[in-house]
Design a protein around this motif. Sequence first.
Motif, PDB file in Angstrom:
ATOM      1  N   HIS A  61     -17.139 -36.432   1.254  1.00  0.00           N
ATOM      2  CA  HIS A  61     -18.587 -36.360   1.424  1.00  0.00           C
ATOM      3  C   HIS A  61     -19.093 -35.133   0.664  1.00  0.00           C
ATOM      4  O   HIS A  61     -18.432 -34.095   0.642  1.00  0.00           O
ATOM      5  N   SER A  62     -20.254 -35.248   0.052  1.00  0.00           N
ATOM      6  CA  SER A  62     -20.832 -34.093  -0.647  1.00  0.00           C
ATOM      7  C   SER A  62     -21.590 -33.218   0.340  1.00  0.00           C
ATOM      8  O   SER A  62     -22.222 -33.717   1.272  1.00  0.00           O
ATOM      9  N   VAL A  63     -21.492 -31.904   0.137  1.00  0.00           N
ATOM     10  CA  VAL A  63     -22.038 -30.935   1.096  1.00  0.00           C
ATOM     11  C   VAL A  63     -22.837 -29.856   0.365  1.00  0.00           C
ATOM     12  O   VAL A  63     -22.443 -29.397  -0.705  1.00  0.00           O
ATOM     13  N   THR A  64     -23.951 -29.460   0.970  1.00  0.00           N
ATOM     14  CA  THR A  64     -24.648 -28.240   0.577  1.00  0.00           C
ATOM     15  C   THR A  64     -24.548 -27.277   1.748  1.00  0.00           C
ATOM     16  O   THR A  64     -24.857 -27.649   2.884  1.00  0.00           O
ATOM     17  N   LEU A  65     -24.085 -26.057   1.494  1.00  0.00           N
ATOM     18  CA  LEU A  65     -24.038 -25.030   2.535  1.00  0.00           C
ATOM     19  C   LEU A  65     -24.892 -23.857   2.084  1.00  0.00           C
ATOM     20  O   LEU A  65     -24.593 -23.202   1.087  1.00  0.00           O
ATOM     21  N   LEU A  66     -25.979 -23.614   2.811  1.00  0.00           N
ATOM     22  CA  LEU A  66     -26.857 -22.474   2.552  1.00  0.00           C
ATOM     23  C   LEU A  66     -26.568 -21.418   3.606  1.00  0.00           C
ATOM     24  O   LEU A  66     -26.740 -21.660   4.805  1.00  0.00           O
ATOM     25  N   SER A  67     -26.105 -20.253   3.166  1.00  0.00           N
ATOM     26  CA  SER A  67     -25.757 -19.173   4.089  1.00  0.00           C
ATOM     27  C   SER A  67     -26.712 -18.002   3.926  1.00  0.00           C
ATOM     28  O   SER A  67     -27.026 -17.595   2.800  1.00  0.00           O
ATOM     29  N   THR A  68     -27.171 -17.464   5.049  1.00  0.00           N
ATOM     30  CA  THR A  68     -28.026 -16.279   5.002  1.00  0.00           C
ATOM     31  C   THR A  68     -27.202 -14.997   5.081  1.00  0.00           C
ATOM     32  O   THR A  68     -27.762 -13.909   5.009  1.00  0.00           O
ATOM     33  N   GLU A  69     -25.881 -15.134   5.235  1.00  0.00           N
ATOM     34  CA  GLU A  69     -25.031 -13.953   5.401  1.00  0.00           C
ATOM     35  C   GLU A  69     -24.018 -13.768   4.279  1.00  0.00           C
ATOM     36  O   GLU A  69     -23.756 -12.648   3.858  1.00  0.00           O
ATOM     37  N   LEU A  70     -23.430 -14.865   3.800  1.00  0.00           N
ATOM     38  CA  LEU A  70     -22.318 -14.766   2.856  1.00  0.00           C
ATOM     39  C   LEU A  70     -22.743 -15.021   1.422  1.00  0.00           C
ATOM     40  O   LEU A  70     -23.569 -15.894   1.154  1.00  0.00           O
ATOM     41  N   THR A  71     -22.165 -14.248   0.488  1.00  0.00           N
ATOM     42  CA  THR A  71     -22.251 -14.566  -0.930  1.00  0.00           C
ATOM     43  C   THR A  71     -21.114 -15.534  -1.231  1.00  0.00           C
ATOM     44  O   THR A  71     -20.248 -15.791  -0.382  1.00  0.00           O
ATOM     45  N   VAL A  72     -21.083 -16.079  -2.440  1.00  0.00           N
ATOM     46  CA  VAL A  72     -20.034 -17.041  -2.759  1.00  0.00           C
ATOM     47  C   VAL A  72     -18.660 -16.378  -2.680  1.00  0.00           C
ATOM     48  O   VAL A  72     -17.682 -17.003  -2.233  1.00  0.00           O
ATOM     49  N   GLY A  73     -18.571 -15.098  -3.063  1.00  0.00           N
ATOM     50  CA  GLY A  73     -17.290 -14.399  -2.989  1.00  0.00           C
ATOM     51  C   GLY A  73     -16.815 -14.225  -1.561  1.00  0.00           C
ATOM     52  O   GLY A  73     -15.654 -14.514  -1.234  1.00  0.00           O
ATOM     53  N   SER A  74     -17.695 -13.749  -0.695  1.00  0.00           N
ATOM     54  CA  SER A  74     -17.312 -13.551   0.704  1.00  0.00           C
ATOM     55  C   SER A  74     -17.090 -14.881   1.411  1.00  0.00           C
ATOM     56  O   SER A  74     -16.272 -14.975   2.330  1.00  0.00           O
ATOM     57  N   PHE A  75     -17.795 -15.926   0.961  1.00  0.00           N
ATOM     58  CA  PHE A  75     -17.574 -17.265   1.515  1.00  0.00           C
ATOM     59  C   PHE A  75     -16.156 -17.730   1.217  1.00  0.00           C
ATOM     60  O   PHE A  75     -15.450 -18.214   2.111  1.00  0.00           O
ATOM     61  N   LEU A  76     -15.724 -17.587  -0.030  1.00  0.00           N
ATOM     62  CA  LEU A  76     -14.373 -18.020  -0.403  1.00  0.00           C
ATOM     63  C   LEU A  76     -13.313 -17.189   0.318  1.00  0.00           C
ATOM     64  O   LEU A  76     -12.281 -17.711   0.743  1.00  0.00           O
ATOM     65  N   GLU A  77     -13.575 -15.889   0.497  1.00  0.00           N
ATOM     66  CA  GLU A  77     -12.638 -15.044   1.230  1.00  0.00           C
ATOM     67  C   GLU A  77     -12.535 -15.492   2.687  1.00  0.00           C
ATOM     68  O   GLU A  77     -11.443 -15.552   3.253  1.00  0.00           O
ATOM     69  N   GLN A  78     -13.686 -15.778   3.286  1.00  0.00           N
ATOM     70  CA  GLN A  78     -13.696 -16.222   4.677  1.00  0.00           C
ATOM     71  C   GLN A  78     -12.973 -17.550   4.825  1.00  0.00           C
ATOM     72  O   GLN A  78     -12.174 -17.749   5.750  1.00  0.00           O
ATOM     73  N   MET A  79     -13.250 -18.486   3.909  1.00  0.00           N
ATOM     74  CA  MET A  79     -12.594 -19.791   3.964  1.00  0.00           C
ATOM     75  C   MET A  79     -11.083 -19.647   3.785  1.00  0.00           C
ATOM     76  O   MET A  79     -10.293 -20.315   4.469  1.00  0.00           O
ATOM     77  N   ASN A  80     -10.668 -18.777   2.888  1.00  0.00           N
ATOM     78  CA  ASN A  80      -9.244 -18.550   2.664  1.00  0.00           C
ATOM     79  C   ASN A  80      -8.580 -17.974   3.910  1.00  0.00           C
ATOM     80  O   ASN A  80      -7.447 -18.344   4.254  1.00  0.00           O
ATOM     81  N   SER A  81      -9.288 -17.070   4.608  1.00  0.00           N
ATOM     82  CA  SER A  81      -8.729 -16.461   5.811  1.00  0.00           C
ATOM     83  C   SER A  81      -8.521 -17.490   6.920  1.00  0.00           C
ATOM     84  O   SER A  81      -7.671 -17.312   7.798  1.00  0.00           O
ATOM     85  N   LEU A  82      -9.303 -18.579   6.879  1.00  0.00           N
ATOM     86  CA  LEU A  82      -9.169 -19.650   7.869  1.00  0.00           C
ATOM     87  C   LEU A  82      -8.276 -20.781   7.372  1.00  0.00           C
ATOM     88  O   LEU A  82      -8.141 -21.803   8.046  1.00  0.00           O
ATOM     89  N   ASN A  83      -7.697 -20.595   6.187  1.00  0.00           N
ATOM     90  CA  ASN A  83      -6.840 -21.611   5.567  1.00  0.00           C
ATOM     91  C   ASN A  83      -7.618 -22.879   5.242  1.00  0.00           C
ATOM     92  O   ASN A  83      -7.100 -23.988   5.361  1.00  0.00           O
ATOM     93  N   TYR A  84      -8.876 -22.704   4.859  1.00  0.00           N
ATOM     94  CA  TYR A  84      -9.701 -23.806   4.367  1.00  0.00           C
ATOM     95  C   TYR A  84      -9.909 -23.562   2.867  1.00  0.00           C
ATOM     96  O   TYR A  84     -10.800 -22.806   2.475  1.00  0.00           O
ATOM     97  N   ASP A  85      -9.089 -24.166   2.042  1.00  0.00           N
ATOM     98  CA  ASP A  85      -9.129 -23.904   0.606  1.00  0.00           C
ATOM     99  C   ASP A  85     -10.284 -24.647  -0.046  1.00  0.00           C
ATOM    100  O   ASP A  85     -10.230 -25.854  -0.267  1.00  0.00           O
ATOM    101  N   MET A  86     -11.336 -23.901  -0.363  1.00  0.00           N
ATOM    102  CA  MET A  86     -12.557 -24.498  -0.895  1.00  0.00           C
ATOM    103  C   MET A  86     -12.677 -24.395  -2.413  1.00  0.00           C
ATOM    104  O   MET A  86     -13.614 -24.932  -2.988  1.00  0.00           O
TER     105      MET A  86
END
Length: 256
Positions: A59-84
Amino acid sequence: MSIARNDLYSIGLDERDRLNKELGGGFPPGSIVLIEGDYGAGKSAMSQRFSYGLCEEDHSVTLLSTELTVGSFLEQMNSLNYDMVNHLLDEEILFLHADIGESKSSFTDTGTDDEDDRMDLLKRLMEAQVMWNSDVVIIDTFDAILRNDPTFEALVRQNEERQAALEIISFFRDVIADGKVIVLTVDPTTLDEEALGPFRSIADVFLELEMVEVGNDVRRQISVLRFAGMGEQVGDTIGYSVRSGTGIVIESRSVA
């Protein structure tokens, strides 16, 4: 990915956690999903879990975050073992950062902090056509956009926030008319009831994230307050935890 009206947007990862099953097989097409929770309740982690699972299900997704930049988003996802990373590269997810710091209220840094240059956030949100092309649009956190929008802020001062909320809801209804899903995360402690009430009333799926004290422990749970158009049976309460290197883990319902 196209989806029939009577199908569900699966949030996947069936072999990794039980969240999709606990939520009846996914989100109904053409629905507004409201996720409430106080600060630290796990709204962002849940949004990230939904995003990853939806992408894994094509499914295609748009995620708009008011807190994370793309870099911090990828770091957060990696820390949860969600490889984005691959999903981003394959354009299966559109990640947007809403820059709404104290001196700025726009989706991008214009390089100036003059009050005259503050943009109407909700207007820009509704006019950003590309973000609404996805099957599922997740806004984390929606209350931050409302609180930093100059027009909405002015209506609050005039006690007309309910009318402003209804206008936003009308736009959301148009978006989901062709089967899309909109997911909004909200911290209820930051908004007046008059502003939040209309969103609670129209939400097809209403989930509340809570932190509950059990003895000396603090446990997280999802309270399912409403789930219209559910697939299989949805439980009233779903215990969960957020673990580094693992992500969302569904806990046993037994209470010590």
